[in-house]
Scaffold this motif. Sequence first.
Motif, mmCIF file in Angstrom:
data_model
loop_
_atom_site.group_PDB
_atom_site.id
_atom_site.type_symbol
_atom_site.label_atom_id
_atom_site.label_comp_id
_atom_site.label_asym_id
_atom_site.label_seq_id
_atom_site.Cartn_x
_atom_site.Cartn_y
_atom_site.Cartn_z
ATOM 1 N N UNK A 90 12.251 -1.819 -19.372
ATOM 2 C CA UNK A 90 10.904 -1.274 -19.171
ATOM 3 C C UNK A 90 10.041 -1.991 -18.138
ATOM 4 N N UNK A 91 10.375 -3.232 -17.816
ATOM 5 C CA UNK A 91 9.466 -4.003 -16.973
ATOM 6 C C UNK A 91 10.140 -4.674 -15.777
ATOM 7 N N UNK A 92 11.337 -4.252 -15.434
ATOM 8 C CA UNK A 92 11.987 -4.844 -14.262
ATOM 9 C C UNK A 92 11.292 -4.332 -12.994
ATOM 10 N N UNK A 93 11.531 -4.994 -11.864
ATOM 11 C CA UNK A 93 10.954 -4.544 -10.603
ATOM 12 C C UNK A 93 11.452 -3.141 -10.263
ATOM 13 N N UNK A 94 12.718 -2.878 -10.574
ATOM 14 C CA UNK A 94 13.286 -1.567 -10.263
ATOM 15 C C UNK A 94 12.576 -0.472 -11.055
ATOM 16 N N UNK A 95 12.384 -0.697 -12.337
ATOM 17 C CA UNK A 95 11.696 0.285 -13.190
ATOM 18 C C UNK A 95 10.266 0.483 -12.704
ATOM 19 N N UNK A 96 9.590 -0.627 -12.436
ATOM 20 C CA UNK A 96 8.204 -0.556 -11.977
ATOM 21 C C UNK A 96 8.106 0.215 -10.654
ATOM 22 N N UNK A 97 9.033 -0.050 -9.736
ATOM 23 C CA UNK A 97 9.040 0.635 -8.449
ATOM 24 C C UNK A 97 9.192 2.139 -8.634
ATOM 25 N N UNK A 98 10.089 2.550 -9.516
ATOM 26 C CA UNK A 98 10.292 3.976 -9.773
ATOM 27 C C UNK A 98 9.034 4.618 -10.363
ATOM 28 N N UNK A 99 8.366 3.916 -11.263
ATOM 29 C CA UNK A 99 7.130 4.451 -11.845
ATOM 30 C C UNK A 99 6.053 4.624 -10.779
ATOM 31 N N UNK A 100 5.914 3.648 -9.901
ATOM 32 C CA UNK A 100 4.919 3.731 -8.826
ATOM 33 C C UNK A 100 5.273 4.886 -7.886
ATOM 34 N N UNK A 101 6.554 5.031 -7.561
ATOM 35 C CA UNK A 101 6.986 6.143 -6.697
ATOM 36 C C UNK A 101 6.602 7.496 -7.306
ATOM 37 N N UNK A 102 6.819 7.639 -8.619
ATOM 38 C CA UNK A 102 6.492 8.901 -9.286
ATOM 39 C C UNK A 102 4.991 9.187 -9.220
ATOM 40 N N UNK A 103 4.184 8.160 -9.434
ATOM 41 C CA UNK A 103 2.730 8.336 -9.370
ATOM 42 C C UNK A 103 2.317 8.753 -7.965
ATOM 43 N N UNK A 104 2.852 8.072 -6.961
ATOM 44 C CA UNK A 104 2.505 8.402 -5.580
ATOM 45 C C UNK A 104 2.989 9.798 -5.204
ATOM 46 N N UNK A 105 4.180 10.172 -5.665
ATOM 47 C CA UNK A 105 4.704 11.508 -5.380
ATOM 48 C C UNK A 105 3.808 12.578 -6.004
ATOM 49 N N UNK A 106 3.396 12.364 -7.246
ATOM 50 C CA UNK A 106 2.514 13.308 -7.932
ATOM 51 C C UNK A 106 1.176 13.412 -7.209
ATOM 52 N N UNK A 107 0.637 12.275 -6.794
ATOM 53 C CA UNK A 107 -0.640 12.280 -6.070
ATOM 54 C C UNK A 107 -0.508 13.023 -4.741
ATOM 55 N N UNK A 108 0.597 12.801 -4.051
ATOM 56 C CA UNK A 108 0.838 13.482 -2.768
ATOM 57 C C UNK A 108 0.953 14.980 -2.969
ATOM 58 N N UNK A 109 1.716 15.388 -3.971
ATOM 59 C CA UNK A 109 1.885 16.819 -4.243
ATOM 60 C C UNK A 109 0.562 17.465 -4.633
ATOM 61 N N UNK A 110 -0.223 16.765 -5.431
ATOM 62 C CA UNK A 110 -1.532 17.302 -5.841
ATOM 63 C C UNK A 110 -2.438 17.450 -4.635
ATOM 64 N N UNK A 111 -2.467 16.444 -3.777
ATOM 65 C CA UNK A 111 -3.300 16.477 -2.568
ATOM 66 C C UNK A 111 -2.881 17.641 -1.656
ATOM 67 N N UNK A 112 -1.560 17.778 -1.473
ATOM 68 C CA UNK A 112 -1.059 18.834 -0.582
ATOM 69 C C UNK A 112 -1.349 20.230 -1.131
ATOM 70 N N UNK A 113 -1.289 20.374 -2.437
ATOM 71 C CA UNK A 113 -1.549 21.702 -3.034
ATOM 72 C C UNK A 113 -3.037 22.061 -2.967
ATOM 73 N N UNK A 114 -3.894 21.087 -2.830
ATOM 74 C CA UNK A 114 -5.328 21.328 -2.760
ATOM 75 C C UNK A 114 -5.797 21.510 -1.314
ATOM 76 N N UNK A 115 -4.922 21.195 -0.374
ATOM 77 C CA UNK A 115 -5.303 21.285 1.055
ATOM 78 C C UNK A 115 -5.174 22.689 1.581
#
Length: 112
Positions: free
Chosen positions: A87-112
């Motif tokens: 749950x707390x390795x760098x790899x797991x953390x990196x994947x979680x951050x990627x998912x958040x950024x991907x979701x934010x990007x998709x949300x931003x693009x859908x609102x543009x």
Amino acid sequence: LWSSEAFVLPSYQEAFGIAYIEAMSCELPTIACKGEGPEDYIDHSENGYLVEKKESEEITNLLEFLCANPELREEVGKRARKTVVENFSWEIHTEKVKRVLQTATETYQSQS
């Protein structure tokens, strides 16, 4: 930490507590307070222990129990490390951050 047999930090104002994660990664049965941040990742009697706030007798009894049961202490410590690795390795953390950024990007693009 690797030469210790348990980790006790009965902080009763703890948001997350990186010290608990560090101790758990060293295969230590970790004791924290109920109702605080570590309760999100410590499952009582599985990968650590949760005690009531300001209950020194409960901590004493638990430490005596752990000293008398070295095999259990080792099992709980191994499960603690597994929790951290899963749950707390760098790899797991990196994947979680990627998912958040991907979701934010998709949300931003859908609102543009």
